[in-house]
Design an enzyme around this catalytic site. Structure first.
Site, PDB file in Angstrom:
ATOM      1  N   ALA A  11       7.532   2.824 -12.626  1.00  0.00           N
ATOM      2  CA  ALA A  11       8.843   1.568 -12.366  1.00  0.00           C
ATOM      3  C   ALA A  11       9.383   2.767 -11.634  1.00  0.00           C
ATOM      4  CB  ALA A  11       9.482   1.245 -13.204  1.00  0.00           C
ATOM      5  N   CYS A  12       9.119   4.310 -11.246  1.00  0.00           N
ATOM      6  CA  CYS A  12      10.506   4.880 -10.621  1.00  0.00           C
ATOM      7  C   CYS A  12       9.903   5.024  -9.048  1.00  0.00           C
ATOM      8  CB  CYS A  12      11.157   5.858 -11.019  1.00  0.00           C
ATOM      9  SG  CYS A  12      11.236   7.465 -10.444  1.00  0.00           S
ATOM     10  N   GLY A  13      10.216   5.122  -8.134  1.00  0.00           N
ATOM     11  CA  GLY A  13       9.874   4.916  -6.702  1.00  0.00           C
ATOM     12  C   GLY A  13      10.205   6.531  -6.474  1.00  0.00           C
ATOM     13  N   ARG A  16       6.167   7.775  -7.773  1.00  0.00           N
ATOM     14  CA  ARG A  16       5.141   6.553  -6.906  1.00  0.00           C
ATOM     15  C   ARG A  16       5.088   7.688  -5.594  1.00  0.00           C
ATOM     16  NH1 ARG A  16       7.947   1.884  -8.680  1.00  0.00           N
ATOM     17  NH2 ARG A  16       9.045   1.353  -6.220  1.00  0.00           N
TER      18      ARG A  16
END
Length: 141
Positions: A11-13, A16
């Site tokens: 869920a963390c950019g 990712r």
């Protein structure tokens, strides 16, 4: 089996982007979704030590119970802060990447480039469009 491990939150950019940079080097890491599978105490302590950071530096504040738990209070010991991180894994800042060349908290995601054993294999842009690697696999400063 890969020699790269990423403690990842999908869920963390930043997490990712870090995973994508690893893959852009032609490697597939072992992915540990630490919110589902938190590290054991000894592993967490070793990760913090290997990153060269203090326990407080690895604590994530944004989007966590940091304020509710008053973790900014300087009287909390490192052991107590680690207890909180094990109870609430969202307090562990991410992504943490382990390679044969070192361990880093990869914030920003480009920090991973310092420890990847293989060079980038082509152009790379972050999710927000920022160019990080050119078409020749060279870092853009």
């Amino acid at each position: 089996m890969t020699d790269i491990i990423i403690y990842h939150n999908p869920a963390c950019g930043t997490s990712r982007n870090t995973l994508a940079l690893i893959r852009n080097s032609g490697q597939e890491p072992t992915i540990i979704e630490y919110l589902k599978t938190p590290p054991e105490r000894d592993t967490l302590i070793q990760l913090i030590r290997d990153c060269g950071l203090s326990v407080r530096e690895i604590l994530r504040q944004k989007g966590t119970p940091y304020e509710e738990l008053h973790l900014g209070d300087p009287t909390w010991t490192d052991e107590q802060l680690i207890d909180f991180m094990l109870e609430h894994p969202i307090l562990i800042n991410r992504p943490i990447v382990v390679t044969p060349r070192g361990t880093r908290l990869c914030r920003p995601s480009e920090q991973v480039l310092e420890i990847l054993p293989r060079p980038q294999q082509g152009a790379f842009r972050k999710e927000d469009g920022q160019a990080i690697i050119d078409e020749h696999g060279q870092r853009i400063e």
